[in-house]
Design an enzyme around this catalytic site. Structure first.
Site, PDB file in Angstrom:
ATOM      1  N   LYS A  41      49.068  29.429  32.633  1.00  0.00           N
ATOM      2  CA  LYS A  41      49.949  30.569  32.364  1.00  0.00           C
ATOM      3  C   LYS A  41      50.799  30.871  33.595  1.00  0.00           C
ATOM      4  O   LYS A  41      50.504  30.397  34.692  1.00  0.00           O
ATOM      5  CB  LYS A  41      49.108  31.785  31.971  1.00  0.00           C
ATOM      6  CG  LYS A  41      48.178  32.282  33.064  1.00  0.00           C
ATOM      7  CD  LYS A  41      47.166  33.290  32.534  1.00  0.00           C
ATOM      8  CE  LYS A  41      46.225  33.746  33.631  1.00  0.00           C
ATOM      9  NZ  LYS A  41      45.130  34.596  33.103  1.00  0.00           N
ATOM     10  N   ARG A 139      39.529  45.120  28.076  1.00  0.00           N
ATOM     11  CA  ARG A 139      40.915  44.638  28.072  1.00  0.00           C
ATOM     12  C   ARG A 139      41.147  44.115  26.664  1.00  0.00           C
ATOM     13  O   ARG A 139      40.932  44.844  25.710  1.00  0.00           O
ATOM     14  CB  ARG A 139      41.095  43.599  29.190  1.00  0.00           C
ATOM     15  CG  ARG A 139      42.525  43.454  29.650  1.00  0.00           C
ATOM     16  CD  ARG A 139      42.674  42.565  30.875  1.00  0.00           C
ATOM     17  NE  ARG A 139      42.284  41.174  30.634  1.00  0.00           N
ATOM     18  CZ  ARG A 139      42.510  40.168  31.469  1.00  0.00           C
ATOM     19  NH1 ARG A 139      43.146  40.393  32.607  1.00  0.00           N
ATOM     20  NH2 ARG A 139      42.127  38.939  31.185  1.00  0.00           N
ATOM     21  N   TYR A 261      64.394  44.908  60.996  1.00  0.00           N
ATOM     22  CA  TYR A 261      64.665  46.213  60.381  1.00  0.00           C
ATOM     23  C   TYR A 261      63.628  47.236  60.813  1.00  0.00           C
ATOM     24  O   TYR A 261      62.431  46.934  60.877  1.00  0.00           O
ATOM     25  CB  TYR A 261      64.603  46.108  58.863  1.00  0.00           C
ATOM     26  CG  TYR A 261      65.811  45.476  58.218  1.00  0.00           C
ATOM     27  CD1 TYR A 261      67.086  46.037  58.364  1.00  0.00           C
ATOM     28  CD2 TYR A 261      65.673  44.334  57.440  1.00  0.00           C
ATOM     29  CE1 TYR A 261      68.189  45.455  57.745  1.00  0.00           C
ATOM     30  CE2 TYR A 261      66.759  43.753  56.810  1.00  0.00           C
ATOM     31  CZ  TYR A 261      68.022  44.325  56.971  1.00  0.00           C
ATOM     32  OH  TYR A 261      69.103  43.758  56.359  1.00  0.00           O
ATOM     33  N   MET A 309      64.907  40.118  53.400  1.00  0.00           N
ATOM     34  CA  MET A 309      65.053  39.468  52.098  1.00  0.00           C
ATOM     35  C   MET A 309      65.068  37.948  52.222  1.00  0.00           C
ATOM     36  O   MET A 309      64.414  37.237  51.458  1.00  0.00           O
ATOM     37  CB  MET A 309      66.339  39.940  51.411  1.00  0.00           C
ATOM     38  CG  MET A 309      66.486  39.383  49.997  1.00  0.00           C
ATOM     39  SD  MET A 309      68.032  39.828  49.209  1.00  0.00           S
ATOM     40  CE  MET A 309      67.821  41.579  48.979  1.00  0.00           C
TER      41      MET A 309
HETATM   42  C1  PLP Z   1      43.886  34.110  33.637  1.00  0.00           C
HETATM   43  C2  PLP Z   1      42.720  33.881  32.788  1.00  0.00           C
HETATM   44  C3  PLP Z   1      41.843  32.812  33.034  1.00  0.00           C
HETATM   45  C4  PLP Z   1      41.894  32.009  34.320  1.00  0.00           C
HETATM   46  O1  PLP Z   1      41.323  32.789  35.344  1.00  0.00           O
HETATM   47  P1  PLP Z   1      41.151  32.236  36.852  1.00  0.00           P
HETATM   48  O2  PLP Z   1      40.421  33.320  37.539  1.00  0.00           O
HETATM   49  O3  PLP Z   1      42.530  32.038  37.371  1.00  0.00           O
HETATM   50  O4  PLP Z   1      40.408  30.966  36.761  1.00  0.00           O
HETATM   51  C5  PLP Z   1      40.877  32.523  32.096  1.00  0.00           C
HETATM   52  N1  PLP Z   1      40.744  33.294  30.982  1.00  0.00           N
HETATM   53  C6  PLP Z   1      41.527  34.344  30.728  1.00  0.00           C
HETATM   54  C7  PLP Z   1      41.312  35.158  29.497  1.00  0.00           C
HETATM   55  C8  PLP Z   1      42.530  34.694  31.624  1.00  0.00           C
HETATM   56  O5  PLP Z   1      43.300  35.765  31.392  1.00  0.00           O
END
Ligand code: PLP
Length: 371
Positions: A41, A139, A261, A309
Protein backbone atom coordinates in the site's frame (compact mmCIF):
# COMPACT_ATOMS: atom_id res chain seq x y z
CA UNK A 1 20.48 14.73 -21.95
CA UNK A 2 22.94 14.02 -19.14
CA UNK A 3 22.56 11.10 -16.70
CA UNK A 4 19.60 11.91 -14.42
CA UNK A 5 21.37 10.50 -11.35
CA UNK A 6 24.46 12.56 -12.05
CA UNK A 7 22.53 15.82 -12.32
CA UNK A 8 19.98 15.18 -9.55
CA UNK A 9 20.06 17.07 -6.28
CA UNK A 10 19.14 13.95 -4.36
CA UNK A 11 19.22 10.29 -5.28
CA UNK A 12 17.01 7.61 -3.75
CA UNK A 13 18.38 4.11 -4.35
CA UNK A 14 16.08 1.18 -3.73
CA UNK A 15 17.73 -2.21 -3.41
CA UNK A 16 15.34 -4.79 -4.86
CA UNK A 17 17.66 -7.68 -3.94
CA UNK A 18 17.56 -6.60 -0.27
CA UNK A 19 13.78 -6.23 -0.51
CA UNK A 20 13.35 -9.76 -1.88
CA UNK A 21 15.83 -11.15 0.66
CA UNK A 22 13.72 -9.56 3.42
CA UNK A 23 10.56 -11.16 2.03
CA UNK A 24 12.34 -14.52 1.91
CA UNK A 25 13.55 -14.19 5.53
CA UNK A 26 9.99 -13.55 6.70
CA UNK A 27 8.49 -16.28 4.50
CA UNK A 28 11.05 -18.78 5.81
CA UNK A 29 10.40 -17.70 9.38
CA UNK A 30 6.68 -18.53 9.19
CA UNK A 31 6.90 -21.44 6.74
CA UNK A 32 5.95 -24.02 5.81
CA UNK A 33 2.68 -23.94 7.77
CA UNK A 34 2.07 -20.28 7.03
CA UNK A 35 2.75 -18.15 3.95
CA UNK A 36 3.87 -14.55 3.51
CA UNK A 37 1.89 -11.98 1.56
CA UNK A 38 3.38 -8.53 0.87
CA UNK A 39 1.77 -5.24 1.85
CA UNK A 40 2.48 -2.74 -0.93
CA UNK A 41 0.00 0.00 0.00
CA UNK A 42 0.93 3.69 -0.25
CA UNK A 43 3.08 3.01 -3.32
CA UNK A 44 4.95 0.26 -1.45
CA UNK A 45 5.58 2.58 1.52
CA UNK A 46 6.89 5.23 -0.85
CA UNK A 47 9.40 2.99 -2.65
CA UNK A 48 7.44 2.53 -5.88
CA UNK A 49 4.88 -0.29 -6.04
CA UNK A 50 5.34 -0.65 -9.81
CA UNK A 51 8.92 -1.83 -9.17
CA UNK A 52 8.54 -3.42 -5.75
CA UNK A 53 5.48 -5.62 -6.42
CA UNK A 54 6.77 -7.30 -9.63
CA UNK A 55 10.13 -7.94 -7.90
CA UNK A 56 8.30 -9.69 -5.04
CA UNK A 57 6.18 -11.63 -7.52
CA UNK A 58 9.37 -12.87 -9.18
CA UNK A 59 10.69 -13.82 -5.72
CA UNK A 60 7.65 -16.06 -5.20
CA UNK A 61 5.10 -13.86 -3.44
CA UNK A 62 1.55 -14.63 -4.60
CA UNK A 63 -0.61 -12.42 -2.41
CA UNK A 64 -0.45 -8.63 -2.25
CA UNK A 65 -2.23 -6.14 -0.03
CA UNK A 66 -3.04 -2.50 -0.77
CA UNK A 67 -5.25 0.05 0.97
CA UNK A 68 -7.35 1.51 -1.83
CA UNK A 69 -9.19 0.43 -4.95
CA UNK A 70 -7.07 2.67 -7.17
CA UNK A 71 -3.87 1.16 -5.79
CA UNK A 72 -5.24 -2.26 -6.71
CA UNK A 73 -6.32 -1.21 -10.20
CA UNK A 74 -2.82 0.16 -10.89
CA UNK A 75 -1.15 -3.07 -9.77
CA UNK A 76 -3.55 -5.56 -11.39
CA UNK A 77 -1.77 -5.77 -14.79
CA UNK A 78 1.65 -6.03 -13.09
CA UNK A 79 0.70 -9.04 -10.94
CA UNK A 80 -0.73 -11.74 -13.18
CA UNK A 81 -2.03 -14.71 -11.24
CA UNK A 82 -1.62 -13.08 -7.81
CA UNK A 83 -4.35 -12.16 -5.33
CA UNK A 84 -4.67 -8.45 -4.59
CA UNK A 85 -6.49 -7.58 -1.37
CA UNK A 86 -8.00 -4.11 -0.91
CA UNK A 87 -8.03 -3.28 2.79
CA UNK A 88 -10.56 -0.45 2.65
CA UNK A 89 -13.19 -2.63 0.94
CA UNK A 90 -15.89 -1.24 -1.36
CA UNK A 91 -17.52 2.11 -0.78
CA UNK A 92 -21.31 1.98 -1.23
CA UNK A 93 -21.99 1.39 -4.94
CA UNK A 94 -18.30 0.71 -5.67
CA UNK A 95 -18.54 -3.08 -5.81
CA UNK A 96 -18.55 -3.41 -9.61
CA UNK A 97 -14.98 -2.11 -9.98
CA UNK A 98 -13.64 -4.77 -7.61
CA UNK A 99 -15.25 -7.44 -9.72
CA UNK A 100 -14.23 -5.91 -13.07
CA UNK A 101 -10.57 -5.68 -12.08
CA UNK A 102 -10.40 -9.01 -10.28
CA UNK A 103 -9.57 -7.51 -6.88
CA UNK A 104 -10.38 -9.12 -3.53
CA UNK A 105 -12.32 -6.79 -1.23
CA UNK A 106 -11.68 -6.93 2.49
CA UNK A 107 -15.16 -6.63 4.02
CA UNK A 108 -14.89 -4.57 7.19
CA UNK A 109 -18.48 -3.96 8.28
CA UNK A 110 -21.97 -5.44 8.07
CA UNK A 111 -22.76 -2.74 5.49
CA UNK A 112 -19.87 -3.78 3.23
CA UNK A 113 -20.91 -7.43 3.57
CA UNK A 114 -24.50 -6.62 2.65
CA UNK A 115 -23.33 -4.52 -0.31
CA UNK A 116 -21.03 -7.27 -1.60
CA UNK A 117 -23.72 -9.94 -1.18
CA UNK A 118 -26.30 -7.79 -3.01
CA UNK A 119 -23.85 -7.14 -5.84
CA UNK A 120 -23.02 -10.86 -6.08
CA UNK A 121 -26.71 -11.79 -6.30
CA UNK A 122 -27.31 -9.18 -8.99
CA UNK A 123 -24.36 -10.47 -10.99
CA UNK A 124 -25.53 -14.06 -10.58
CA UNK A 125 -22.19 -15.26 -9.19
CA UNK A 126 -20.85 -16.19 -5.79
CA UNK A 127 -18.07 -13.62 -5.29
CA UNK A 128 -14.81 -13.97 -3.37
CA UNK A 129 -13.97 -11.71 -0.43
CA UNK A 130 -11.93 -11.49 2.76
CA UNK A 131 -13.59 -11.07 6.15
CA UNK A 132 -12.00 -8.59 8.57
CA UNK A 133 -12.62 -8.96 12.30
CA UNK A 134 -11.73 -6.32 14.87
CA UNK A 135 -10.09 -8.09 17.81
CA UNK A 136 -9.08 -5.12 19.92
CA UNK A 137 -7.97 -2.16 17.82
CA UNK A 138 -11.36 -0.48 17.29
CA UNK A 139 -10.46 0.36 13.73
CA UNK A 140 -11.89 -1.53 10.75
CA UNK A 141 -13.57 -4.92 11.03
CA UNK A 142 -16.58 -6.76 12.44
CA UNK A 143 -17.22 -7.12 16.15
CA UNK A 144 -17.18 -10.67 17.48
CA UNK A 145 -20.96 -10.66 17.89
CA UNK A 146 -21.30 -9.61 14.25
CA UNK A 147 -19.02 -12.48 13.19
CA UNK A 148 -21.24 -14.96 15.04
CA UNK A 149 -24.35 -13.49 13.43
CA UNK A 150 -22.77 -13.72 9.97
CA UNK A 151 -21.93 -17.38 10.52
CA UNK A 152 -25.68 -18.03 10.96
CA UNK A 153 -26.69 -15.95 7.95
CA UNK A 154 -26.96 -18.62 5.27
CA UNK A 155 -28.49 -16.29 2.70
CA UNK A 156 -25.60 -13.84 2.82
CA UNK A 157 -22.99 -16.60 2.91
CA UNK A 158 -24.55 -18.25 -0.13
CA UNK A 159 -23.65 -15.10 -2.11
CA UNK A 160 -20.10 -14.59 -0.77
CA UNK A 161 -17.19 -16.96 -1.24
CA UNK A 162 -15.10 -16.15 1.83
CA UNK A 163 -11.40 -16.84 1.22
CA UNK A 164 -9.79 -15.63 4.42
CA UNK A 165 -10.58 -14.29 7.86
CA UNK A 166 -8.16 -11.60 9.05
CA UNK A 167 -7.52 -9.23 11.91
CA UNK A 168 -4.80 -6.72 12.80
CA UNK A 169 -2.69 -6.32 15.93
CA UNK A 170 -2.47 -2.96 17.71
CA UNK A 171 0.67 -3.50 19.83
CA UNK A 172 2.72 -6.16 18.04
CA UNK A 173 5.90 -4.03 18.30
CA UNK A 174 5.67 -4.30 22.11
CA UNK A 175 6.45 -7.96 22.67
CA UNK A 176 5.14 -8.16 26.22
CA UNK A 177 1.97 -6.12 25.70
CA UNK A 178 -1.06 -8.03 27.08
CA UNK A 179 -3.23 -6.97 24.13
CA UNK A 180 -1.22 -9.27 21.82
CA UNK A 181 -2.45 -12.38 23.64
CA UNK A 182 -5.98 -11.01 24.05
CA UNK A 183 -6.25 -10.23 20.35
CA UNK A 184 -5.01 -13.74 19.51
CA UNK A 185 -7.71 -15.22 21.77
CA UNK A 186 -10.38 -13.03 20.21
CA UNK A 187 -9.16 -13.98 16.75
CA UNK A 188 -9.31 -17.67 17.57
CA UNK A 189 -12.83 -17.15 18.95
CA UNK A 190 -13.85 -15.52 15.66
CA UNK A 191 -12.25 -18.34 13.69
CA UNK A 192 -14.33 -20.86 15.61
CA UNK A 193 -17.35 -19.47 13.73
CA UNK A 194 -15.63 -20.19 10.40
CA UNK A 195 -13.53 -23.29 11.14
CA UNK A 196 -12.69 -24.05 7.52
CA UNK A 197 -11.46 -20.57 6.64
CA UNK A 198 -7.73 -19.75 6.46
CA UNK A 199 -6.70 -16.98 8.84
CA UNK A 200 -4.28 -14.02 8.87
CA UNK A 201 -3.36 -11.96 11.93
CA UNK A 202 0.28 -10.86 11.95
CA UNK A 203 1.97 -7.98 10.10
CA UNK A 204 5.73 -7.29 10.33
CA UNK A 205 6.15 -7.18 14.10
CA UNK A 206 3.48 -9.82 14.77
CA UNK A 207 5.59 -12.37 12.87
CA UNK A 208 8.16 -12.10 15.68
CA UNK A 209 5.62 -12.75 18.46
CA UNK A 210 5.81 -16.45 17.69
CA UNK A 211 4.11 -19.24 15.79
CA UNK A 212 0.80 -18.85 17.67
CA UNK A 213 0.27 -15.58 15.79
CA UNK A 214 1.24 -16.85 12.32
CA UNK A 215 -2.07 -18.51 11.32
CA UNK A 216 -2.13 -19.33 7.58
CA UNK A 217 -0.94 -16.03 6.12
CA UNK A 218 1.17 -13.18 7.47
CA UNK A 219 1.02 -9.68 6.01
CA UNK A 220 4.37 -7.88 6.40
CA UNK A 221 4.86 -4.39 5.03
CA UNK A 222 7.41 -2.23 6.86
CA UNK A 223 9.91 -5.04 7.52
CA UNK A 224 10.13 -5.76 3.79
CA UNK A 225 11.38 -2.21 3.35
CA UNK A 226 14.01 -2.46 6.10
CA UNK A 227 12.14 -0.92 9.03
CA UNK A 228 13.04 -2.74 12.24
CA UNK A 229 10.07 -4.90 13.32
CA UNK A 230 11.69 -5.24 16.78
CA UNK A 231 12.15 -1.69 18.08
CA UNK A 232 14.98 -1.48 20.59
CA UNK A 233 16.49 -4.79 19.49
CA UNK A 234 18.88 -5.62 16.63
CA UNK A 235 17.22 -5.23 13.23
CA UNK A 236 16.89 -8.61 11.48
CA UNK A 237 16.07 -6.95 8.15
CA UNK A 238 18.38 -5.63 5.45
CA UNK A 239 18.29 -1.94 4.57
CA UNK A 240 16.49 -1.29 1.28
CA UNK A 241 16.73 2.48 0.84
CA UNK A 242 19.65 4.84 0.59
CA UNK A 243 19.03 8.54 0.19
CA UNK A 244 21.94 10.72 -0.91
CA UNK A 245 21.80 14.51 -1.04
CA UNK A 246 24.22 16.40 -3.22
CA UNK A 247 26.34 19.24 -1.88
CA UNK A 248 25.63 22.43 -3.83
CA UNK A 249 28.02 24.70 -1.97
CA UNK A 250 30.59 24.55 0.81
CA UNK A 251 31.07 27.76 2.76
CA UNK A 252 33.21 28.99 5.62
CA UNK A 253 31.51 30.57 8.61
CA UNK A 254 32.88 32.47 11.58
CA UNK A 255 32.11 32.19 15.28
CA UNK A 256 28.85 34.03 15.89
CA UNK A 257 27.37 33.45 12.42
CA UNK A 258 23.81 32.12 12.45
CA UNK A 259 22.50 29.41 10.18
CA UNK A 260 19.24 29.10 8.26
CA UNK A 261 15.70 30.39 8.75
CA UNK A 262 14.97 31.71 12.20
CA UNK A 263 18.71 31.82 13.00
CA UNK A 264 18.16 28.81 15.25
CA UNK A 265 21.83 27.75 15.19
CA UNK A 266 24.72 30.04 16.10
CA UNK A 267 28.23 28.86 15.33
CA UNK A 268 30.45 28.86 18.41
CA UNK A 269 33.65 28.53 16.38
CA UNK A 270 34.72 28.91 12.75
CA UNK A 271 33.70 25.90 10.68
CA UNK A 272 32.58 24.87 7.21
CA UNK A 273 29.02 24.21 6.11
CA UNK A 274 27.72 22.03 3.29
CA UNK A 275 24.47 23.16 1.68
CA UNK A 276 22.62 20.08 0.39
CA UNK A 277 19.95 20.01 -2.32
CA UNK A 278 17.08 18.36 -0.43
CA UNK A 279 14.55 19.71 2.03
CA UNK A 280 11.13 19.23 3.50
CA UNK A 281 9.54 19.24 0.05
CA UNK A 282 11.51 16.04 -0.50
CA UNK A 283 10.23 14.49 2.69
CA UNK A 284 13.03 15.50 5.05
CA UNK A 285 11.04 16.36 8.13
CA UNK A 286 11.40 19.88 9.52
CA UNK A 287 11.61 18.24 12.94
CA UNK A 288 15.13 17.10 11.95
CA UNK A 289 16.30 20.72 12.28
CA UNK A 290 19.22 20.90 14.73
CA UNK A 291 18.59 17.21 15.57
CA UNK A 292 19.33 15.03 12.54
CA UNK A 293 22.63 14.06 11.04
CA UNK A 294 24.04 12.90 7.76
CA UNK A 295 27.00 10.71 6.96
CA UNK A 296 29.89 11.74 4.70
CA UNK A 297 32.26 8.86 4.20
CA UNK A 298 33.19 7.67 7.68
CA UNK A 299 32.16 10.87 9.36
CA UNK A 300 28.85 11.78 10.95
CA UNK A 301 27.89 15.36 10.08
CA UNK A 302 25.31 17.23 12.20
CA UNK A 303 22.30 18.79 10.52
CA UNK A 304 22.24 22.37 11.75
CA UNK A 305 19.58 25.07 11.56
CA UNK A 306 16.12 24.50 10.16
CA UNK A 307 15.40 22.26 7.20
CA UNK A 308 14.28 24.51 4.30
CA UNK A 309 11.94 23.49 1.50
CA UNK A 310 14.73 22.55 -0.93
CA UNK A 311 17.91 22.81 1.14
CA UNK A 312 19.47 21.40 4.27
CA UNK A 313 22.67 22.51 5.98
CA UNK A 314 25.31 20.26 7.55
CA UNK A 315 28.38 21.14 9.60
CA UNK A 316 31.26 19.52 7.71
CA UNK A 317 34.06 21.14 9.70
CA UNK A 318 35.33 17.67 10.71
CA UNK A 319 35.45 16.38 7.12
CA UNK A 320 38.53 16.69 4.86
CA UNK A 321 37.98 19.32 2.16
CA UNK A 322 38.60 16.74 -0.56
CA UNK A 323 35.44 14.92 0.61
CA UNK A 324 33.19 17.86 1.42
CA UNK A 325 33.05 19.56 -1.97
CA UNK A 326 30.30 20.63 -4.38
CA UNK A 327 28.94 17.62 -6.26
CA UNK A 328 29.79 15.14 -3.49
CA UNK A 329 26.89 13.42 -1.73
CA UNK A 330 25.91 13.12 1.93
CA UNK A 331 23.93 10.08 3.09
CA UNK A 332 20.64 11.40 4.44
CA UNK A 333 19.50 7.80 4.92
CA UNK A 334 22.20 5.16 4.63
CA UNK A 335 24.05 2.29 6.24
CA UNK A 336 25.28 4.44 9.15
CA UNK A 337 22.00 6.37 9.60
CA UNK A 338 19.21 3.98 8.73
CA UNK A 339 15.48 4.62 8.38
CA UNK A 340 14.82 3.97 12.06
CA UNK A 341 17.64 6.27 13.20
CA UNK A 342 16.36 9.09 10.98
CA UNK A 343 12.84 8.49 12.29
CA UNK A 344 14.00 8.65 15.88
CA UNK A 345 15.82 11.94 15.28
CA UNK A 346 12.69 13.33 13.62
CA UNK A 347 10.42 12.15 16.44
CA UNK A 348 8.46 9.73 14.26
CA UNK A 349 8.55 6.13 13.01
CA UNK A 350 10.31 4.57 10.03
CA UNK A 351 6.95 4.08 8.31
CA UNK A 352 6.43 7.83 8.10
CA UNK A 353 9.99 8.51 6.92
CA UNK A 354 9.49 6.10 4.01
CA UNK A 355 6.00 7.19 3.00
CA UNK A 356 7.12 10.84 3.06
CA UNK A 357 9.85 10.27 0.45
CA UNK A 358 8.88 12.59 -2.37
CA UNK A 359 8.65 12.00 -6.12
CA UNK A 360 11.24 14.76 -6.68
CA UNK A 361 14.13 12.44 -5.93
CA UNK A 362 15.91 10.75 -8.77
CA UNK A 363 15.02 7.13 -8.04
CA UNK A 364 17.28 4.30 -9.02
CA UNK A 365 16.48 0.63 -8.54
CA UNK A 366 19.50 -1.54 -7.90
CA UNK A 367 19.97 -5.26 -7.24
CA UNK A 368 18.17 -7.72 -9.45
CA UNK A 369 15.21 -9.40 -7.82
CA UNK A 370 15.97 -12.88 -6.47
CA UNK A 371 14.27 -15.55 -8.50
C1 PLP B 1 -0.46 -1.69 6.92
C2 PLP B 1 -1.03 -2.98 7.31
C3 PLP B 1 -0.25 -4.14 7.35
C4 PLP B 1 1.27 -4.10 7.24
O1 PLP B 1 1.78 -3.65 8.47
P1 PLP B 1 3.36 -3.52 8.75
O2 PLP B 1 3.44 -3.13 10.17
O3 PLP B 1 3.86 -2.47 7.83
O4 PLP B 1 3.96 -4.84 8.45
C5 PLP B 1 -0.87 -5.35 7.53
N1 PLP B 1 -2.22 -5.41 7.74
C6 PLP B 1 -3.00 -4.33 7.76
C7 PLP B 1 -4.46 -4.47 8.00
C8 PLP B 1 -2.44 -3.07 7.56
O5 PLP B 1 -3.21 -1.98 7.61
Amino acid sequence: MSDPAARAGAILSIDLAALCANWRVLADRVGPRSQAAAVVKADAYGLGAAHVAPALLAAGCRRFVVATLDEGIALRPLLPGADILILSGPLPGGEADFHAYGLLPVLNSPEQIAGWAAFARSSGERLAAVLHVDTGMSRLGLRLSEVRALAEDRETLSAIDLKLIMSHLACADEVGHPLNRRQLENFNAARASFPDLPGSLAASSGIFLGADWHADWVRPGAALYGVNPLPGRPNPMRQVVRLQGRILQVRDVDAGDTVGYGATHRCTAPTRLAIVAAGYADGLFRSLGNRGCGQLGEIRVPLIGRVSMDLTIFDVGAVPQTLARPGAVIDLIGPANDVDAVAQAAGTIGYEVLTALSPRYCRTYVGEALQ
